[in-house]
Motif scaffolding. Sequence first.
Motif, PDB file in Angstrom:
ATOM      1  N   LEU A   1      56.259   0.126   9.384  1.00 12.07           N
ATOM      2  CA  LEU A   1      55.061   0.698  10.257  1.00 12.07           C
ATOM      3  C   LEU A   1      55.434   2.082  11.236  1.00 12.07           C
ATOM      4  O   LEU A   1      54.542   2.831  11.105  1.00 12.07           O
ATOM      5  N   ASP A   2      56.840   2.131  11.270  1.00  6.16           N
ATOM      6  CA  ASP A   2      57.332   3.484  11.908  1.00  6.16           C
ATOM      7  C   ASP A   2      57.177   4.487  10.952  1.00  6.16           C
ATOM      8  O   ASP A   2      56.580   5.573  11.231  1.00  6.16           O
ATOM      9  N   GLU A   3      57.259   4.300   9.711  1.00  5.73           N
ATOM     10  CA  GLU A   3      57.307   5.465   8.423  1.00  5.73           C
ATOM     11  C   GLU A   3      55.918   5.705   8.275  1.00  5.73           C
ATOM     12  O   GLU A   3      55.456   6.830   8.115  1.00  5.73           O
ATOM     13  N   PHE A   4      55.025   4.570   8.369  1.00  6.23           N
ATOM     14  CA  PHE A   4      53.438   4.754   8.171  1.00  6.23           C
ATOM     15  C   PHE A   4      52.924   5.597   9.261  1.00  6.23           C
ATOM     16  O   PHE A   4      52.213   6.618   9.137  1.00  6.23           O
ATOM     17  N   GLU A   5      53.391   5.361  10.702  1.00  6.18           N
ATOM     18  CA  GLU A   5      52.804   6.107  11.631  1.00  6.18           C
ATOM     19  C   GLU A   5      53.325   7.709  11.739  1.00  6.18           C
ATOM     20  O   GLU A   5      52.435   8.506  11.865  1.00  6.18           O
TER      21      GLU A   5
ATOM     22  N   THR B   1      44.142   3.176   2.873  1.00  9.02           N
ATOM     23  CA  THR B   1      45.381   4.004   3.001  1.00  9.02           C
ATOM     24  C   THR B   1      46.550   3.174   3.509  1.00  9.02           C
ATOM     25  O   THR B   1      47.846   3.116   3.031  1.00  9.02           O
ATOM     26  N   TYR B   2      46.360   2.325   4.645  1.00 10.74           N
ATOM     27  CA  TYR B   2      47.409   1.426   5.198  1.00 10.74           C
ATOM     28  C   TYR B   2      47.707   0.504   4.102  1.00 10.74           C
ATOM     29  O   TYR B   2      49.207   0.371   3.843  1.00 10.74           O
ATOM     30  N   GLU B   3      46.836  -0.039   3.245  1.00  4.04           N
ATOM     31  CA  GLU B   3      47.322  -1.033   2.237  1.00  4.04           C
ATOM     32  C   GLU B   3      48.265  -0.284   1.363  1.00  4.04           C
ATOM     33  O   GLU B   3      49.122  -1.041   0.742  1.00  4.04           O
ATOM     34  N   THR B   4      47.799   0.762   0.851  1.00  5.48           N
ATOM     35  CA  THR B   4      48.533   1.574  -0.213  1.00  5.48           C
ATOM     36  C   THR B   4      49.982   1.527   0.174  1.00  5.48           C
ATOM     37  O   THR B   4      50.727   1.486  -0.527  1.00  5.48           O
ATOM     38  N   LEU B   5      50.173   2.303   1.334  1.00  6.18           N
ATOM     39  CA  LEU B   5      51.261   2.738   1.876  1.00  6.18           C
ATOM     40  C   LEU B   5      52.455   1.493   2.249  1.00  6.18           C
ATOM     41  O   LEU B   5      53.419   1.448   1.929  1.00  6.18           O
TER      42      LEU B   5
ATOM     43  N   ALA C   1      50.681  10.612  11.219  1.00  7.17           N
ATOM     44  CA  ALA C   1      50.541  11.733  12.086  1.00  7.17           C
ATOM     45  C   ALA C   1      50.771  13.033  11.608  1.00  7.17           C
ATOM     46  O   ALA C   1      50.084  13.966  11.902  1.00  7.17           O
ATOM     47  N   GLY C   2      51.825  13.338  11.001  1.00  4.07           N
ATOM     48  CA  GLY C   2      52.179  14.382  10.165  1.00  4.07           C
ATOM     49  C   GLY C   2      51.090  14.958   9.324  1.00  4.07           C
ATOM     50  O   GLY C   2      50.883  15.962   9.178  1.00  4.07           O
ATOM     51  N   THR C   3      50.437  13.940   8.557  1.00  3.32           N
ATOM     52  CA  THR C   3      49.447  14.307   7.497  1.00  3.32           C
ATOM     53  C   THR C   3      47.937  14.853   8.333  1.00  3.32           C
ATOM     54  O   THR C   3      47.580  15.660   8.068  1.00  3.32           O
TER      55      THR C   3
ATOM     56  N   LEU D   1      46.400   9.222  18.135  1.00  2.00           N
ATOM     57  CA  LEU D   1      45.367   8.626  17.255  1.00  2.00           C
ATOM     58  C   LEU D   1      46.206   7.780  16.270  1.00  2.00           C
ATOM     59  O   LEU D   1      45.696   6.578  15.758  1.00  2.00           O
ATOM     60  N   ALA D   2      47.096   8.423  15.660  1.00  2.00           N
ATOM     61  CA  ALA D   2      48.010   7.757  14.430  1.00  2.00           C
ATOM     62  C   ALA D   2      48.689   6.381  15.045  1.00  2.00           C
ATOM     63  O   ALA D   2      48.733   5.443  14.542  1.00  2.00           O
ATOM     64  N   SER D   3      49.222   6.564  16.292  1.00  2.00           N
ATOM     65  CA  SER D   3      49.801   5.385  17.035  1.00  2.00           C
ATOM     66  C   SER D   3      48.937   4.275  17.230  1.00  2.00           C
ATOM     67  O   SER D   3      49.102   2.979  16.890  1.00  2.00           O
ATOM     68  N   PHE D   4      47.614   4.551  17.829  1.00  2.00           N
ATOM     69  CA  PHE D   4      46.735   3.814  17.876  1.00  2.00           C
ATOM     70  C   PHE D   4      46.083   2.926  16.441  1.00  2.00           C
ATOM     71  O   PHE D   4      46.180   1.531  16.255  1.00  2.00           O
ATOM     72  N   PHE D   5      46.063   3.897  15.608  1.00  2.00           N
ATOM     73  CA  PHE D   5      45.652   3.263  14.251  1.00  2.00           C
ATOM     74  C   PHE D   5      46.757   2.161  13.719  1.00  2.00           C
ATOM     75  O   PHE D   5      46.442   1.334  13.105  1.00  2.00           O
ATOM     76  N   ARG D   6      48.003   2.469  14.069  1.00  2.00           N
ATOM     77  CA  ARG D   6      49.138   2.021  13.451  1.00  2.00           C
ATOM     78  C   ARG D   6      48.966   0.414  13.980  1.00  2.00           C
ATOM     79  O   ARG D   6      49.205  -0.649  13.297  1.00  2.00           O
ATOM     80  N   SER D   7      48.847   0.559  15.533  1.00  2.00           N
ATOM     81  CA  SER D   7      48.784  -0.876  16.064  1.00  2.00           C
ATOM     82  C   SER D   7      47.633  -1.669  15.785  1.00  2.00           C
ATOM     83  O   SER D   7      47.600  -3.112  15.588  1.00  2.00           O
ATOM     84  N   LEU D   8      46.556  -1.027  15.493  1.00  2.00           N
ATOM     85  CA  LEU D   8      45.184  -1.874  15.065  1.00  2.00           C
ATOM     86  C   LEU D   8      45.595  -2.364  13.758  1.00  2.00           C
ATOM     87  O   LEU D   8      45.348  -3.396  13.346  1.00  2.00           O
ATOM     88  N   ALA D   9      45.956  -1.625  12.661  1.00  2.00           N
ATOM     89  CA  ALA D   9      46.209  -1.871  11.531  1.00  2.00           C
ATOM     90  C   ALA D   9      46.973  -3.114  11.347  1.00  2.00           C
ATOM     91  O   ALA D   9      47.140  -4.072  10.495  1.00  2.00           O
TER      92      ALA D   9
END
Length: 232
Positions: A207-211, A195-199, A215-217, A119-127
């Motif tokens: 993007l790798d760090e965000f994903e 959250t994406y915009e903030t980080l 995922a960890g969170t 799910l985190a990977s999907f959201f990263r690609s979408l964002a």
Amino acid sequence: MTTPPAPPAPGAAPASRQKRTGQAVRDRSRLRLVVAAGEVFAARGYTGATVQAIADRAGVSLQTLYAAWGSKRALLRAHLEFTMTGSATAVSEGRWAPTVGAELEAAAAPDPATRLRALASFFRSLAERVGPVWRLYREAAAVDPEIATDHAELERGRRRTLTAALAGLDDGCLRPGLTRSAAVDTLLVLAGPATYETLVEGRGYSLDEFEAWLAGTLIATLLRSPDAAGAG
């Protein structure tokens, strides 16, 4: 005497081909307008963009624009859907959320943590694709009540999509005391545009760090810890 059936009208088949050709031309014009609208919105913002500028950018008449989409507001929605899905109508027609669910199901093993990483990977690609359009939509919603209503409906749709994304997790996988509704709310915030915009845009995360962070969170926030599972 029985009258024989009339023969097919001359040119009937060519007329059918002509109709299909005309529809193909209209579809191309609609798509060209969506792409042009995205370019004009990016350059001028929603309020600064005009339908005339969009029509000029697309190389069509203003009449063609109105016949194809009806308004600048509709073009903004189509631009968002096209950026999200590659189709200007997939979300409105209800074709996107089931596809997302199927993609996540295919990508994720039964293990809950693996599902959340998918799910985190999907959201990263979408964002990565949609980030600027999310911001554009919020800015437009601030000045246009109808877009604000549409934006609220999109948010409700996002919650439905995320609810479906968590459907594969058993309640027993969730952190003790966390209801499924609260889990969806948590996911809605963490895997959300703000959250994406903030980080990424504010704090400079790659993007790798965000994903990895997402995922960890998600795993730490939503899932029962191994120790808790053993105690149960």
